[in-house]
Motif scaffolding. Structure first.
Motif, PDB file in Angstrom:
ATOM      1  N   LEU A 202      44.533  48.055  32.733  1.00 45.21           N
ATOM      2  CA  LEU A 202      44.236  47.865  34.152  1.00 45.21           C
ATOM      3  C   LEU A 202      42.940  48.582  34.528  1.00 45.21           C
ATOM      4  O   LEU A 202      42.080  48.040  35.229  1.00 45.21           O
ATOM      5  N   ASP A 203      42.796  49.807  34.041  1.00 49.96           N
ATOM      6  CA  ASP A 203      41.609  50.613  34.314  1.00 49.96           C
ATOM      7  C   ASP A 203      40.355  49.880  33.813  1.00 49.96           C
ATOM      8  O   ASP A 203      39.357  49.764  34.526  1.00 49.96           O
ATOM      9  N   ARG A 204      40.417  49.352  32.582  1.00 48.05           N
ATOM     10  CA  ARG A 204      39.257  48.639  32.028  1.00 48.05           C
ATOM     11  C   ARG A 204      38.969  47.362  32.815  1.00 48.05           C
ATOM     12  O   ARG A 204      37.834  47.061  33.154  1.00 48.05           O
ATOM     13  N   ASP A 205      40.035  46.630  33.132  1.00 50.48           N
ATOM     14  CA  ASP A 205      39.831  45.381  33.854  1.00 50.48           C
ATOM     15  C   ASP A 205      39.240  45.620  35.245  1.00 50.48           C
ATOM     16  O   ASP A 205      38.401  44.864  35.718  1.00 50.48           O
ATOM     17  N   MET A 206      39.677  46.702  35.901  1.00 53.37           N
ATOM     18  CA  MET A 206      39.165  47.011  37.237  1.00 53.37           C
ATOM     19  C   MET A 206      37.674  47.339  37.198  1.00 53.37           C
ATOM     20  O   MET A 206      36.927  47.004  38.112  1.00 53.37           O
ATOM     21  N   ARG A 207      37.227  48.038  36.125  1.00 50.65           N
ATOM     22  CA  ARG A 207      35.783  48.334  36.035  1.00 50.65           C
ATOM     23  C   ARG A 207      34.986  47.055  35.918  1.00 50.65           C
ATOM     24  O   ARG A 207      33.936  46.883  36.538  1.00 50.65           O
ATOM     25  N   THR A 212      31.470  43.351  38.492  1.00 53.36           N
ATOM     26  CA  THR A 212      31.065  41.959  38.726  1.00 53.36           C
ATOM     27  C   THR A 212      30.850  41.700  40.216  1.00 53.36           C
ATOM     28  O   THR A 212      29.894  41.023  40.606  1.00 53.36           O
ATOM     29  N   GLU A 213      31.714  42.270  41.049  1.00 53.49           N
ATOM     30  CA  GLU A 213      31.544  42.063  42.491  1.00 53.49           C
ATOM     31  C   GLU A 213      30.403  42.936  43.051  1.00 53.49           C
ATOM     32  O   GLU A 213      29.492  42.434  43.714  1.00 53.49           O
ATOM     33  N   ASN A 214      30.468  44.238  42.774  1.00 49.88           N
ATOM     34  CA  ASN A 214      29.488  45.164  43.376  1.00 49.88           C
ATOM     35  C   ASN A 214      28.059  44.924  42.909  1.00 49.88           C
ATOM     36  O   ASN A 214      27.122  45.093  43.686  1.00 49.88           O
TER      37      ASN A 214
END
Ligand SMILES: [Fe+2]
Ligand SMILES: [Fe+2]
Length: 224
Positions: A202-207, A212-214
């Motif tokens: 989850l931590d990796r996917d959130m980064r 990608t968004e920011n």
């Protein structure tokens, strides 16, 4: 061309293959992505040249993978929903259930799982409402703008999303801290291990998601 003075978020760019290299070296290209590669490497005691050499290597060859920076805004929004939002929607409830079991069985000998559970619950609730805002308001507005249909101003909603990303980053940092970087205790049962593995994923996917968004989607949308 990138060099050791390039900010980490620009080194990462839209190349998932580069993200994997940075992740392997433990370099955060998301919320601390403003610092130079040199500074990020110095912090971790890694030679920046070595990182650049590995990046050059993964970019060679015919199969160097997608460059998200080449996608249109609508394609990027679709990509984020398909890859990251769908992942969270399926993973958050299952992590919640695993956490509950671990708390029930192990809170006595590992009291830190209680705080972990509280932080995770808040994080999951916030992310669910966050994704809803992106999917129902911001992304449709971005798609509409790209197709020339005008639409609402994006600055305000983007600011709100950025603030929520920072709050998610803080929650993940606290979860990493409470779990020694998602390392299960020696005596951990299978559920415990699969919970920590799931949180590390989850931590990796959130980064990847937030980068990608920011750093790709939102700046391009604000440029119009
Ligand atoms: Fe998102
Ligand atoms: Fe977001």
């Amino acid at each position: 061309m990138m060099n050791t003075q390039t900010p980490v978020r620009d080194v990462a760019g839209g190349h998932p293959r580069i993200w994997s290299v940075l992740e392997r070296f433990g370099i955060d290209y998301c919320c601390s992505g403003g610092q130079s590669l040199q500074a990020a490497c110095a912090q971790r005691g890694i030679p920046a040249d070595e990182v650049l050499a590995e990046i050059a290597q993964v970019l060679q060859g015919p199969n160097s993978g997608p460059d998200l920076g080449r996608l249109s805004l609508s394609e990027l929004a679709d990509y984020v929903e398909r890859i990251h939002h769908d992942y969270l929607k399926s993973e958050l409830p299952s992590l919640r259930a695993r956490l509950r079991k671990v708390i029930e069985a192990h809170a006595a000998e590992h009291p830190e799982v209680v705080e972990l559970g509280q932080i995770f619950d808040d994080f999951a609730d916030e992310m669910e409402s966050h994704m809803m805002k992106e999917e129902r308001m911001l992304f449709p507005a971005i798609r509409q703008m790209e197709s020339g249909g005008g639409g609402m101003p994006l600055e305000g909603p983007v600011e709100v999303m950025l603030a929520e990303h920072r709050s998610a980053d803080m929650a993940l940092a606290r979860m990493r801290e409470l779990t020694q970087g998602f390392t299960p205790p020696e005596d951990a049962c299978n559920t415990y291990r699969s919970l920590y593995q799931g949180l590390a994923d989850l931590d990796r996917d959130m980064r990847r998601h937030v980068h990608t968004e920011n750093d790709i989607l939102f700046p391009a949308a604000l440029r119009g």
